[in-house]
Design a protein around this motif. Structure first.
Motif, PDB file in Angstrom:
ATOM      1  N   GLY A   7      -0.068  28.609  -6.995  1.00 25.99           N
ATOM      2  CA  GLY A   7      -0.851  28.965  -5.583  1.00 25.99           C
ATOM      3  C   GLY A   7      -0.571  30.359  -5.211  1.00 25.99           C
ATOM      4  N   ILE A   8      -0.261  31.292  -6.214  1.00 31.69           N
ATOM      5  CA  ILE A   8       0.320  32.559  -5.905  1.00 31.69           C
ATOM      6  C   ILE A   8      -0.388  33.711  -6.862  1.00 31.69           C
ATOM      7  N   SER A   9      -0.368  34.856  -6.639  1.00 31.10           N
ATOM      8  CA  SER A   9      -1.188  35.961  -7.398  1.00 31.10           C
ATOM      9  C   SER A   9      -0.247  36.061  -8.899  1.00 31.10           C
ATOM     10  N   PRO A  10      -0.903  36.766  -9.875  1.00 34.16           N
ATOM     11  CA  PRO A  10       0.145  36.899 -10.951  1.00 34.16           C
ATOM     12  C   PRO A  10       1.059  38.000 -10.571  1.00 34.16           C
ATOM     13  N   ARG A  11       0.614  38.930  -9.700  1.00 32.92           N
ATOM     14  CA  ARG A  11       1.565  40.177  -9.423  1.00 32.92           C
ATOM     15  C   ARG A  11       2.882  39.340  -8.554  1.00 32.92           C
TER      16      ARG A  11
END
Length: 65
Positions: free
Chosen positions: A24-28
């Motif tokens: 549930g996070i961004s790839p960054r």
């Protein structure tokens, strides 16, 4: 039966983006987490062995007790 589905889910190659979505996070953000924990992975799809490094470090996504 449920356990076998979980095992199957973690036994395939994945992109970093797919793993980030699982958490549930961004790839960054995933890239930052890996850098902060000195985890260096090759620039390609991640095999189950490499995924297990991520899952052991940050916990298995979606498996809360």
């Amino acid at each position: 039966m449920f356990k076998s589905r979980v095992v199957m889910q973690y036994n395939q190659v994945k992109t970093r983006q797919q793993i980030a979505i699982e958490y549930g996070i961004s790839p960054r953000t995933l890239r930052r987490w890996l850098k902060q924990n000195n985890i260096i992975l090759p620039c390609r799809l991640l095999c189950p062995k490499e995924q297990s490094i991520i899952y052991k470090t940050f916990g298995y996504p979606g498996l809360t007790l």
